[in-house]
Enzyme design. Structure first.
Site, PDB file in Angstrom:
ATOM      1  N   HIS A   1       0.850  -1.153   0.042  1.00  0.00           N
ATOM      2  CA  HIS A   1       0.171   0.043  -0.141  1.00  0.00           C
ATOM      3  C   HIS A   1       0.878   1.209   0.065  1.00  0.00           C
ATOM      4  CE1 HIS A   1      -3.516   2.768   1.000  1.00  0.00           C
ATOM      5  NE2 HIS A   1      -2.824   3.199   1.747  1.00  0.00           N
TER       6      HIS A   1
ATOM      7  N   GLU B   1     -22.695  20.141   6.202  1.00  0.00           N
ATOM      8  CA  GLU B   1     -21.564  21.452   6.132  1.00  0.00           C
ATOM      9  C   GLU B   1     -20.381  20.719   5.233  1.00  0.00           C
ATOM     10  OE1 GLU B   1     -24.152  21.923   9.844  1.00  0.00           O
ATOM     11  OE2 GLU B   1     -22.943  20.432   9.182  1.00  0.00           O
TER      12      GLU B   1
ATOM     13  N   HIS C   1     -22.580  26.901  20.388  1.00  0.00           N
ATOM     14  CA  HIS C   1     -22.662  27.512  19.148  1.00  0.00           C
ATOM     15  C   HIS C   1     -21.832  28.933  19.038  1.00  0.00           C
ATOM     16  CE1 HIS C   1     -25.997  24.839  18.572  1.00  0.00           C
ATOM     17  NE2 HIS C   1     -26.461  25.623  17.483  1.00  0.00           N
TER      18      HIS C   1
END
Length: 678
Positions: A273, A415, A477
């Site tokens: 990988h 968002e 908030h």
């Protein structure tokens, strides 16, 4: 001659010998790059080399001599760690990417960085690396295609968006946010090719997710699902890609089962990988792929001829498109973003401030409403907060399957996807994508914001409710630290206007900006209209003297909703106190010493005021300066109470100013509100 090797082989099958040679040559070019760099990812290119070859050779419409061709198909390598594979493909496909560029893979200043970067490498549509970003960017690209096709016509806009994604991409939540929007919008020209090699860095992918469940989730979201059982079966890949291009009402996911590191001694091994192969691994792989006589970075002449034919086929399509576009002179006007911006600025300049106080979020909404008719290049929306952020083009219609000309996108409460999709819209061509939410939720889309700045993508991000003063919703908030975070992102324009006038300036700066994203930080609370009649300088410079005085005894410096507090405190002081309004802290910090001296003379003490963490002001604050701000999480209370608790009142600013001027004795800790001054 048609090669029909067994399904378990690491060689391409069900394709002509020359095509198989091309696939193996590009796989080896990718491995050579990783070996030369001593780092990178070669397992993914070996496993998915036939996938990207089939797409570029048989389905992708492109012109390497005009990488910005408006109607090209878009290809996004969301699995950006496989960049060596993309660079190898771009080289053989005729892009301006030389073998010397490939030899300098992952080196300083090269055009072949560790992950694909737009503007650095021709043919790279978007900067990818953080997994999931490319998937969401591609949704934005597909939205832009639908919008422009509806506005211009399918004789000029008629292309597809392709994504190559890894297991890791489809673990990230942003991919599902974006995939849900894509399905809801019926973006039928969008196709994600899911490279299912069941390997991530630490383990098998299936140890942390159900690979069949990934397909099930996309099916449940409304995507068309196609399956290819062997990523080296060119005929099967071709058939699936052809079906993905057929008309539908949904986007398409093609699940392709591949073998990581196919053809190398570390096939199907997690070790392939990442990390460079050993020389023994490199030699063994070259032998297995039938390239024993080839030197490192050698492309057989037959492979070059193969890709010359592909270019010729694409050139026919390009020339036919150019002839059609030439008969449509109005197309140039439609996509002339510069002319649209100039028209918008003219409208903005004509707007008059309201008579009374107004929140800057409402001022921003008034600007958007006023420019709708002159801003067909604006396309975006909010994360379910259009009514709170005022980030909507009221006369612009809603973008939907029923109306592709609508300019307002309903992102839902997503968002992160919104930010990434706005970037994709902007990266498409001449459009400008925008998104909007509360400033606190900028942290949800932080990676999208950073990626916009990293790749000089001038998307616009509107954030309202920009401080602790939003009040009752409380500390969850109240974005105490978020403004400082945004200002810390390199090449990000962060504007925090103080009234209607400054909001107009902020929108003009955002629209004119062509190389940086812009964040507009807007107030929830109503703010008085400031008196600009005597100002010296312009907000367009980042900062200006709002209240000039001769030989100031002190200077108050404020931003956004605290600017009027500074004006009131200066007026109440009865002293010669100048007020500097700062729209852009970075612009302020980059002023010349002479310009800074004219705004805030070094001999005068200075007091800064902002309802947030002061960290982002570090380049302009001197040791003896004072700062009124907030360094603690807020509280749930009415805004007026919050303002008193944190000293964000004209009275407290005047009190600290008086102390600074020495007209009052120093305040004790018990006299001063907790958290008021830092």
């Amino acid at each position: 001659m048609l090669l029909e090797t067994t399904a378990g082989s690491a060689l391409p099958r069900n394709c002509a010998a020359l095509e198989a040679s091309s696939i193996n040559a590009t796989r080896m070019l990718a491995m050579d790059q990783v070996f030369a760099a001593g780092s990178g990812h070669y397992g993914f290119p070996l496993g998915a080399g036939a996938v990207i070859h089939t797409l570029f050779a048989r389905h992708l419409r492109f012109n390497p001599h005009d990488p910005a061709w408006l109607n090209r198909d878009r290809f996004v390598l969301s699995a950006g760690h496989g960049s060596a594979m993309l660079y190898a493909m771009l080289h053989v496909a005729g892009y301006d990417l030389t073998l010397d560029d490939l030899r300098r893979f992952r080196q300083s200043g090269s055009r072949t960085p560790g992950h694909p970067e737009r503007w650095v490498t021709p043919g790279v549509e978007t900067t990818t690396g953080p997994l999931g970003q490319g998937v969401a960017n591609a949704v934005g690209l597909a939205i832009a295609e639908e919008y422009l096709r509806a506005r211009i016509g399918d004789d000029v806009i008629d292309h597809h968006t392709w994504v190559l994604a890894s297991d890791g991409d489809l673990m990230e939540g942003v991919s599902y946010e974006a995939a849900a929007i894509a399905a809801n919008q019926q973006l039928s020209r969008l196709c994600i090719i899911y490279d299912d090699n069941d390997v991530v860095i630490d383990s098998r992918a299936s140890a942390t997710m159900d690979n069949d469940g990934v397909v099930g989730m996309f099916r449940a979201l409304g995507w068309r699902i196609l399956e290819v059982d062997d990523g080296l079966d060119v005929a099967a890949l071709d058939e699936a890609m052809s079906e993905a291009r057929t008309p539908a009402t949904t986007p398409t996911l093609i699940r392709v089962r591949t073998l990581i590191g196919a053809g190398s001694p570390l096939a199907d091994d997690i070790a392939s990988h990442s990390g460079a192969p050993t020389l023994a691994h490199l030699t063994a792989t070259r032998e297995h792929l039938g390239l024993v006589g080839n030197e490192p970075f050698e492309v057989p002449s037959g492979v070059s001829s193969f890709w010359a034919d592909v270019q010729d086929r694409n050139r026919v399509e390009y020339d036919a498109w150019a002839a059609r576009a030439a008969r449509r002179p109005e197309v140039g006007r439609i996509i002339d973003a510069g002319a649209h911006v100039a028209a918008c600025v003219e409208v903005i300049d004509s707007l008059e401030a309201p008579a009374g106080p107004e929140a800057t979020r409402a001022s921003s909404g008034a600007v958007l409403d006023a420019i709708t008719a002159t801003a067909p290049f604006l396309l975006g929306g909010s994360a379910d907060l259009a009514g709170a952020t005022f980030a909507r083009l009221s006369a612009g219609g809603v973008f939907s399957p029923a109306d592709r000309t609508g300019q307002n996108i309903r992102f839902g409460v997503r968002e992160h996807a919104m930010g990434s999709i706005a970037n994709g819209i902007t990266l498409h061509s001449s459009l400008r994508g925008f998104g909007a939410t509360f400033l606190m939720f900028a942290t949800y889309e932080a990676n999208a914001l950073r990626m916009a700045a990293l790749q000089a993508c001038p998307s616009i991000h509107v954030f309202s409710h920009d401080s602790v003063l939003l009040g009752e919703d409380g500390p969850t908030h109240q974005p105490i630290e978020v403004t400082a975070f945004l200002r810390a992102i390199p090449h990000m324009q962060v504007l925090r206007p103080a009234d209607f006038h400054e909001t107009k300036v902020a929108w003009k700066l955002a629209l004119r900006e062509s190389e940086r994203p812009t964040c507009l930080l807007l107030s929830r609370s109503d703010l008085p209209q400031l008196d600009h009649r005597h100002q010296v300088g312009s907000a367009e410079d980042g900062a200006y003297l709002l209240v000039p005085v001769r030989d100031p005894e002190a200077v108050l410096i404020a931003s956004g909703s605290e600017t009027h507090l500074a004006v009131e405190a200066a007026r109440a002081s009865g002293r010669r106190v100048a007020v500097v309004s700062v729209l852009d802290v970075e612009g302020f910090s980059m002023l010349s010493p002479a310009a800074m001296e004219s705004l805030a003379p070094s001999a005068a003490p200075r007091l800064f005021v902002e309802a947030g963490h002061p960290m982002s002001w570090y380049r302009v604050i001197r040791p003896h300066d004072r700062f009124i701000g907030v360094t603690e999480f807020g509280a749930s209370a009415p805004p007026a109470e919050i303002a008193r608790e944190y000293g964000l009142t004209a009275e407290n600013v005047a009190s600290v100013l008086a102390e600074l001027l020495g007209t009052l004795p120093a305040l004790t800790a018990s006299d001063r509100d907790d958290g008021a001054e830092h």
